[in-house]
Design a protein around this motif. Structure first.
Motif, PDB file in Angstrom:
ATOM      1  N   ASN A  35      51.089  45.330  30.282  1.00 61.30           N
ATOM      2  CA  ASN A  35      51.063  45.801  31.663  1.00 61.30           C
ATOM      3  C   ASN A  35      51.090  44.633  32.629  1.00 61.30           C
ATOM      4  O   ASN A  35      50.503  43.587  32.369  1.00 61.30           O
ATOM      5  CB  ASN A  35      49.786  46.600  31.937  1.00 61.30           C
ATOM      6  CG  ASN A  35      49.679  47.812  31.057  1.00 61.30           C
ATOM      7  OD1 ASN A  35      50.555  48.653  31.044  1.00 61.30           O
ATOM      8  ND2 ASN A  35      48.606  47.887  30.289  1.00 61.30           N
ATOM      9  N   ARG A  71      51.675  43.948  37.259  1.00 56.39           N
ATOM     10  CA  ARG A  71      51.919  44.532  38.575  1.00 56.39           C
ATOM     11  C   ARG A  71      53.181  43.896  39.155  1.00 56.39           C
ATOM     12  O   ARG A  71      53.266  42.691  39.324  1.00 56.39           O
ATOM     13  CB  ARG A  71      50.731  44.281  39.491  1.00 56.39           C
ATOM     14  CG  ARG A  71      50.893  44.897  40.869  1.00 56.39           C
ATOM     15  CD  ARG A  71      49.637  44.788  41.699  1.00 56.39           C
ATOM     16  NE  ARG A  71      48.565  45.616  41.185  1.00 56.39           N
ATOM     17  CZ  ARG A  71      48.435  46.926  41.408  1.00 56.39           C
ATOM     18  NH1 ARG A  71      49.332  47.542  42.136  1.00 56.39           N
ATOM     19  NH2 ARG A  71      47.422  47.597  40.914  1.00 56.39           N
ATOM     20  N   GLU A  85      55.855  44.593  42.453  1.00 58.16           N
ATOM     21  CA  GLU A  85      56.101  45.311  43.705  1.00 58.16           C
ATOM     22  C   GLU A  85      55.045  46.389  43.948  1.00 58.16           C
ATOM     23  O   GLU A  85      55.360  47.545  44.224  1.00 58.16           O
ATOM     24  CB  GLU A  85      57.506  45.904  43.708  1.00 58.16           C
ATOM     25  CG  GLU A  85      58.583  44.849  43.624  1.00 58.16           C
ATOM     26  CD  GLU A  85      59.988  45.417  43.592  1.00 58.16           C
ATOM     27  OE1 GLU A  85      60.161  46.642  43.767  1.00 58.16           O
ATOM     28  OE2 GLU A  85      60.914  44.623  43.402  1.00 58.16           O
ATOM     29  N   ASN A  86      53.776  46.017  43.784  1.00 54.81           N
ATOM     30  CA  ASN A  86      52.623  46.888  44.018  1.00 54.81           C
ATOM     31  C   ASN A  86      52.571  48.108  43.111  1.00 54.81           C
ATOM     32  O   ASN A  86      51.983  49.127  43.458  1.00 54.81           O
ATOM     33  CB  ASN A  86      52.550  47.318  45.487  1.00 54.81           C
ATOM     34  CG  ASN A  86      52.293  46.131  46.391  1.00 54.81           C
ATOM     35  OD1 ASN A  86      51.500  45.260  46.055  1.00 54.81           O
ATOM     36  ND2 ASN A  86      52.968  46.083  47.510  1.00 54.81           N
ATOM     37  N   LYS A  87      53.220  48.037  41.948  1.00 57.22           N
ATOM     38  CA  LYS A  87      53.166  49.108  40.952  1.00 57.22           C
ATOM     39  C   LYS A  87      52.784  48.497  39.611  1.00 57.22           C
ATOM     40  O   LYS A  87      53.258  47.413  39.269  1.00 57.22           O
ATOM     41  CB  LYS A  87      54.519  49.799  40.803  1.00 57.22           C
ATOM     42  CG  LYS A  87      55.013  50.485  42.041  1.00 57.22           C
ATOM     43  CD  LYS A  87      56.387  51.063  41.809  1.00 57.22           C
ATOM     44  CE  LYS A  87      56.940  51.611  43.111  1.00 57.22           C
ATOM     45  NZ  LYS A  87      58.339  52.017  42.961  1.00 57.22           N
ATOM     46  N   VAL A  88      51.960  49.191  38.851  1.00 58.19           N
ATOM     47  CA  VAL A  88      51.623  48.733  37.509  1.00 58.19           C
ATOM     48  C   VAL A  88      52.697  49.253  36.563  1.00 58.19           C
ATOM     49  O   VAL A  88      52.963  50.450  36.491  1.00 58.19           O
ATOM     50  CB  VAL A  88      50.226  49.229  37.076  1.00 58.19           C
ATOM     51  CG1 VAL A  88      49.950  48.836  35.634  1.00 58.19           C
ATOM     52  CG2 VAL A  88      49.159  48.671  38.005  1.00 58.19           C
ATOM     53  N   ILE A  89      53.341  48.327  35.855  1.00 59.66           N
ATOM     54  CA  ILE A  89      54.428  48.655  34.945  1.00 59.66           C
ATOM     55  C   ILE A  89      53.946  48.431  33.509  1.00 59.66           C
ATOM     56  O   ILE A  89      53.365  47.397  33.197  1.00 59.66           O
ATOM     57  CB  ILE A  89      55.666  47.763  35.198  1.00 59.66           C
ATOM     58  CG1 ILE A  89      56.089  47.804  36.657  1.00 59.66           C
ATOM     59  CG2 ILE A  89      56.805  48.142  34.264  1.00 59.66           C
ATOM     60  CD1 ILE A  89      56.573  49.133  37.152  1.00 59.66           C
TER      61      ILE A  89
END
Length: 66
Positions: free
Chosen positions: A37, A39, A41-45
């Motif tokens: 995991n 982060r 662009e302000n998203k957890v991928i």
């Protein structure tokens, strides 16, 4: 410093361009884990399982492959 991370997954190769080296190090530390995991662009991928991971400083010139 920004660059391109190259992630090898079971069925795919993922290229992440224009990321900080600190994000690459975070991904690299998770190699071999079932859920890698980070982060972006302000998203957890969640990339799933990745190994090994490579770093290329700056952007990849896709016309020439480096």
């Amino acid at each position: 410093m920004k660059g391109t991370a190259i992630l090898f997954q079971e069925q795919n190769i993922t290229f992440i361009e224009d990321i900080d080296q600190s994000v690459f190090e975070e991904i690299k530390d998770q190699c071999g884990c079932e859920h890698c995991n980070c982060r972006l662009e302000n998203k957890v991928i969640d990339f799933g399982s990745v190994s090994p991971v490579f770093w290329h400083e700056d952007e990849v010139d896709w016309d020439y492959g480096y």
